[in-house]
Design a protein around this motif. Sequence first.
Motif, short mmCIF file in Angstrom:
data_model
loop_
_atom_site.label_atom_id
_atom_site.label_comp_id
_atom_site.label_asym_id
_atom_site.label_seq_id
_atom_site.Cartn_x
_atom_site.Cartn_y
_atom_site.Cartn_z
N LEU A 315 8.95 -7.76 -5.73
CA LEU A 315 8.42 -9.21 -5.87
C LEU A 315 8.55 -8.99 -7.31
O LEU A 315 8.84 -9.44 -8.46
N SER A 316 6.87 -8.00 -7.44
CA SER A 316 6.23 -8.47 -8.92
C SER A 316 7.33 -7.07 -10.46
O SER A 316 7.60 -7.74 -10.86
N ARG A 323 0.16 -13.67 -13.55
CA ARG A 323 -0.59 -14.52 -12.84
C ARG A 323 -0.35 -14.64 -11.25
O ARG A 323 -1.07 -13.73 -10.45
N ILE A 324 1.53 -14.75 -11.45
CA ILE A 324 1.97 -14.70 -10.28
C ILE A 324 1.13 -13.78 -8.70
O ILE A 324 1.45 -13.80 -7.87
N GLN A 328 -0.77 -12.61 -5.73
CA GLN A 328 -0.49 -12.05 -4.11
C GLN A 328 -1.20 -10.62 -4.10
O GLN A 328 -1.06 -10.51 -2.44
N ARG A 329 -0.71 -9.75 -4.95
CA ARG A 329 -1.42 -8.64 -5.13
C ARG A 329 -2.82 -8.72 -4.20
O ARG A 329 -3.30 -8.13 -3.58
N ALA A 330 -3.54 -10.05 -5.24
CA ALA A 330 -5.10 -10.03 -4.51
C ALA A 330 -4.81 -10.45 -2.93
O ALA A 330 -5.72 -9.82 -1.69
N ILE A 331 -4.22 -11.77 -2.56
CA ILE A 331 -4.14 -11.62 -0.82
C ILE A 331 -3.95 -11.03 -0.01
O ILE A 331 -4.30 -10.67 1.29
N TYR A 355 -6.70 -19.58 -15.11
CA TYR A 355 -7.57 -20.94 -15.33
C TYR A 355 -7.02 -22.17 -15.39
O TYR A 355 -5.77 -22.57 -16.70
N PRO A 356 -7.01 -22.89 -14.24
CA PRO A 356 -7.45 -23.34 -12.88
C PRO A 356 -7.21 -22.19 -12.21
O PRO A 356 -5.69 -22.34 -11.62
#
Length: 745
Positions: A315-316, A323-324, A328-331, A355-356
């Motif tokens: 996906l990356s 941003r996306i 995605q990586r964080a979750i 932001y936001p």
Amino acid sequence: MDDIGKRLAIYTQNIENGIDLSKNYFQRGNVFYAIKQYNLALKDFDKVISLDKNNLWAYNNRALAYLFLGEFDLSLRDFNHIIALNKKSKGFYANRALLYNYMEQSKLCILDYNKAESLGYKNIDMYYNRGLSYHNLKLYKSALKEYNQCLNINRNYFNAYLERGKTYIRMGSYRLALKDIDYFIENQPNNSDAYNTRGLTYYYLKKYEIALIDLDKAIKLNKEGRHAYMNIAAVYYDLDKIINVKFNCELYLYYSFKEKRIKFNPILIEIWEYDIYNFIFLLENFTVDFDSFLFVNNKNKIQLIQPIENYNSFLSVSNSDKRIQESQRAILNYYLGSPVAAYILYDEVLDVKYYPLTAQELYYYGLTADILKLDQEDILEDAIEKLLFREDKSVKDWYYLGQLHLLNNDEQTAITCFQNSHDFVPSFIMLMSFEENTAIQEQHSEKLQKLDQDVLIKYFTGYPKTAIKTEYSFETQFEHYFYATELFTAVSKIKEKYQLPEYLLGYTHLKMWEAFYLSDVEEAIIDKALRNHKIQQLINTITQDLDVKLVSIDGHDKTNYLEKIKHSLREDQDLDIREAFDSLLETLRNNGNVENHLGQMIEAFRLEKAQLYLYFISYFYLQGNLNSYQTFVLFSYLIDIVSTKRSKAIKESIQLLIPEKIREQFLTTLGLSKHFYDLIHVYKAYNIFFEDYNEYQLQKESKYITFKNNFNAYISMNKETLSEEMFTKKFQCFPAILDHNLERI
């Protein structure tokens, strides 16, 4: 004006008036050093050295400034320089020993202090620092002697008591350790390290309650003191309180990341049985010996999450929106088992750059902060405020606002939020879990029966095991799983309160890597996409290298170079060469494919004009008609055609085109045909990089475009099979070749 200010004013005035510049820069640099303005001190010492290269004390003081700025390599360079020029200065050896102490080069530290001492150096700090070095080398008796020497000189050198206490701990002399540490704390009651050390001592004595009191005190004095968290984890591990162990291990990992240092403990590794992404986090952020005994039983765990990792990489590669990608990586970091890695992304990347934040991002930022107890009150309050005042809130916004209120222990406001989005299935499930009224529960049950069965299974269970599909988006693949996990506690309550349909009772919630898998077909699709991406990355690297080498040429020099090439081609007596150049220019004027045209010309190559073909390639590159990668492939094609058509004269051509210092390296780089393989064999260079060349041999094709496709595959294969160091060596030669030929013009 205080004394320091007066001295700075005097030295500055003298400098401005040109009075004894070397002396005044040196004195001002010393003042800046004394007040810890190390960058300003460096500038003045640099000036002194530029005026007087024989001023060794300027080098010495600059080295000390570098030391306290953490520039250890630069500091060592200066110390080595002055010691090479003056091997009799005890001060130089002592100062370099101090540097080695900071670098944790214990043996070298001891050697330099011993040398300084042999030259007559006597200083209490020498004994203290040498004691630290002996301790690090586990030479505890020698360390004790050094600390005792410190205290013989000055009974109030309190740090020596603390460090002697640490040495007693390592020797198993816990009572003596406590005596020293107690005395230190009496005189230095706000030292976090002392409470941590005493807490560790009580842990070894199995006095767990007292140990926790001291370790908690250490954290109150310094919440970033990572060692205290690991020691608390060890206490709770002995007490079999695993939740507390896990919490403190996570904080130890977080503060180790902040400090960029970590020390591994078997407890740490054992407790991460299901926190698999922590192992990847370790590999990405620390120098980890993954072959050590600590990891021997955990290597296979990374393979469990690899399908999801591969899909996310796919996906990356497919999505250029950073941003996306970060979101995605964080979750995924969180669901694959590392709230620390997730929190760092939310706190240091998403909340800073973008932001936001979405409602989901705000919730998981607050959730990870709450798990780790890192500024959770402020983060939750801020997240709630941002969502509360968001205009045109969606049902998803209301749902996550409710979840945030629950994290903030405000159940009534959370219920109101779920009521505002009651038609959204996750909000409805949350309302069911809170409802105590029997009549309303019956209404909820009736509504539940009317909902789609497949949808309910997803929300209540997080899927039965499901195949990942590359054609689907991230949200389509995983969002229902996230909801199911968020709803897990609510669903547990519902099962106690309601009579549910049988199809909702047979499932247990799976870990993410248990719930998803990749089929062989999807793995092949992802693998191909990632390989193509690696090729493109290499192309970009080559382009950047060549841009540095050629595009940055001075404009006047570049113009002269182009004119020389053009003149050489125009004045050449060979009509074929002149016509070839004109035909290329004509192709360019007609918006034709210069790269392909030039490739076809090279195929009709004449050996005695090999240099002119190189001029062709260079000319159109510098004109901007060929990019760096096209230039690289065309040159490779020229070499390959040389080897194919005129193998007897190949040495002459190679010597003509390639500088001697990288000739052998280049031959091992471009093994693109059977003929070129023979050439490599003749030069006996092929085994430098790979002995099993035949496995990777590419057949030569006559058409340039086919050659280029093969070349892409060749690059990709090398990217996969070579180490980073070898790969870099192999593909950095082309800029040097062009440099070599630029010099010949």
